[in-house]
Design a protein around this motif. Structure first.
Motif, PDB file in Angstrom:
ATOM      1  N   GLN A  75       0.775  -1.034   0.079  1.00 59.24           N
ATOM      2  CA  GLN A  75      -0.101   0.094   0.208  1.00 59.24           C
ATOM      3  C   GLN A  75       0.917   1.344   0.124  1.00 59.24           C
ATOM      4  N   ARG A  76       1.821   1.229  -0.874  1.00 59.68           N
ATOM      5  CA  ARG A  76       2.683   2.503  -1.017  1.00 59.68           C
ATOM      6  C   ARG A  76       2.897   2.803  -2.589  1.00 59.68           C
ATOM      7  N   SER A  92      -4.149   4.014  -1.129  1.00 60.69           N
ATOM      8  CA  SER A  92      -5.341   3.113  -1.001  1.00 60.69           C
ATOM      9  C   SER A  92      -5.736   2.402  -2.389  1.00 60.69           C
ATOM     10  N   THR A  93      -5.660   1.280  -2.532  1.00 57.76           N
ATOM     11  CA  THR A  93      -5.934   0.678  -3.659  1.00 57.76           C
ATOM     12  C   THR A  93      -7.150   0.081  -3.770  1.00 57.76           C
ATOM     13  N   GLY A  94      -7.502  -0.947  -4.696  1.00 58.49           N
ATOM     14  CA  GLY A  94      -8.854  -1.315  -4.769  1.00 58.49           C
ATOM     15  C   GLY A  94      -9.204  -2.424  -3.743  1.00 58.49           C
ATOM     16  N   PRO A 146      -6.401  -1.440   1.579  1.00 59.96           N
ATOM     17  CA  PRO A 146      -7.367  -1.212   0.190  1.00 59.96           C
ATOM     18  C   PRO A 146      -8.976  -0.701   0.354  1.00 59.96           C
ATOM     19  N   ALA A 147      -9.350   0.121  -0.157  1.00 65.74           N
ATOM     20  CA  ALA A 147     -10.760   0.694   0.395  1.00 65.74           C
ATOM     21  C   ALA A 147     -11.289   1.278  -1.063  1.00 65.74           C
ATOM     22  N   LEU A 180       7.051  -4.117  -1.614  1.00 62.49           N
ATOM     23  CA  LEU A 180       8.251  -3.250  -1.936  1.00 62.49           C
ATOM     24  C   LEU A 180       9.180  -2.900  -0.543  1.00 62.49           C
ATOM     25  N   ARG A 181      10.329  -3.338  -0.310  1.00 58.02           N
ATOM     26  CA  ARG A 181      11.047  -3.204   0.716  1.00 58.02           C
ATOM     27  C   ARG A 181      11.910  -1.986   0.728  1.00 58.02           C
ATOM     28  N   SER A 182      12.177  -1.260  -0.631  1.00 57.76           N
ATOM     29  CA  SER A 182      13.172  -0.366  -0.694  1.00 57.76           C
ATOM     30  C   SER A 182      12.769   0.447  -1.837  1.00 57.76           C
TER      31      SER A 182
END
Length: 289
Positions: A75-76, A92-94, A146-147, A180-182
């Motif tokens: 979520q980034r 905030s995705t689907g 996600p919302a 994604l960590r970085s």
């Protein structure tokens, strides 16, 4: 009155009556009226969506342009301009049942003020359209999960700044299911991204084409002073270590201080084990987490 003069008088009289509309046959008059009314009675077809537009290649926008990478798992969003990190933001995705599609997308349309024509005229400030089926980046409420109905929501201030940064001809958006960590991992993931509707960004080697569904791992082989130097490093590494020929090679620009470098990286399932083997043989290598 002569016969010719009488005939001429009759012709003039008939022409005058016709000009006044008194001699129009009833069927023709009805037909004209129907033709006039027909466009008002028949619903007009909806305009078709524009032809599909391909995004600029990720490799191109990493060198000169804007790359936007969105991780649904994290979520980034990470944004890069000309290869340098420009900014990051929560998104905030689907939500379930309205999942944001993963893939590689162009910016199709931009509007500062826009309302949804699908979901109750909902406001979508600083809208940047990714698909003609209703998926876009825009400012909206972020509950921490996600919302949305498929769009990618951003905080208003970030959405406004991003709106001013992007240009359709020089911007590519990569949406991934992977975490994604970085920031560096975001560029590498984008360079490795593939989408069925978009030409492949890199040509896979024969070993990679036969690879299983195991997740790819990325290793770094060199930090060069130019893209051509990075390419020379790659050719030398493959010549000395043929097992690298099946890897997907990427060259990632990076600015450290006032100096720019090009990081030579390669990705494939099991890459970390190969890196360990390379180090034992005296070749520099490290894992990109």
């Amino acid at each position: 009155m002569s016969r010719a003069t009488g005939f001429l008088a009759i012709v003039v009289l008939l022409l005058g009556l016709a000009g006044a509309g008194l001699l129009l046959p009833a069927p023709s008059a009805r037909a004209d009226a129907q033709e006039t009314a027909l466009p008002l009675a028949v619903p007009q077809p909806l305009p078709s969506a524009p032809h599909p537009q391909l995004p600029p290649p990720v490799q191109d926008v990493v060198q000169s342009g804007v790359l936007i990478v969105v991780s649904k798992a994290s979520q980034r969003m990470h944004v890069f301009k000309d290869g340098a990190h420009w900014g990051s933001s929560p998104v905030s995705t689907g939500k379930r049942g309205h999942s944001t599609p993963a893939g590689v997308f162009p910016i199709l349309q931009k509007k500062v003020y826009h309302r949804s024509n699908i979901y109750s005229n909902a406001p979508m400030p600083f809208m940047q359209r990714l698909t003609w089926r209703g998926i876009a980046i825009h400012a909206g409420y972020l509950p921490g999960y996600p919302a949305s109905h498929g769009c990618i929501r951003l905080p208003r201030s970030f959405a406004k700044a991003l709106f001013g940064l992007t240009q359709a001809s020089r911007t590519t958006v990569v949406v991934t299911n992977a975490p994604l960590r970085s920031e560096e991992g975001a560029i590498t993931l984008a360079l490795n991204a593939q989408d069925p509707g978009v030409p492949q960004l890199q040509t896979p080697g024969p070993q990679l084409a036969r690879a299983s569904d195991a997740p790819a791992q990325t290793i770094q082989l060199a930090a060069a002073l130019s893209p051509s130097e990075a390419e020379a490093h790659w050719l030398d590494a493959v010549a000395r270590h043929p097992e690298l020929s099946g890897f997907r090679k990427v060259v990632v620009p990076a600015t450290i201080g006032a100096r720019k470098y090009w990081r030579l990286r390669a990705s494939a399932p099991g890459a970390y084990a190969v890196c360990s083997s390379l180090k034992r043989s005296g070749t520099d290598c490290f894992n990109v987490i």
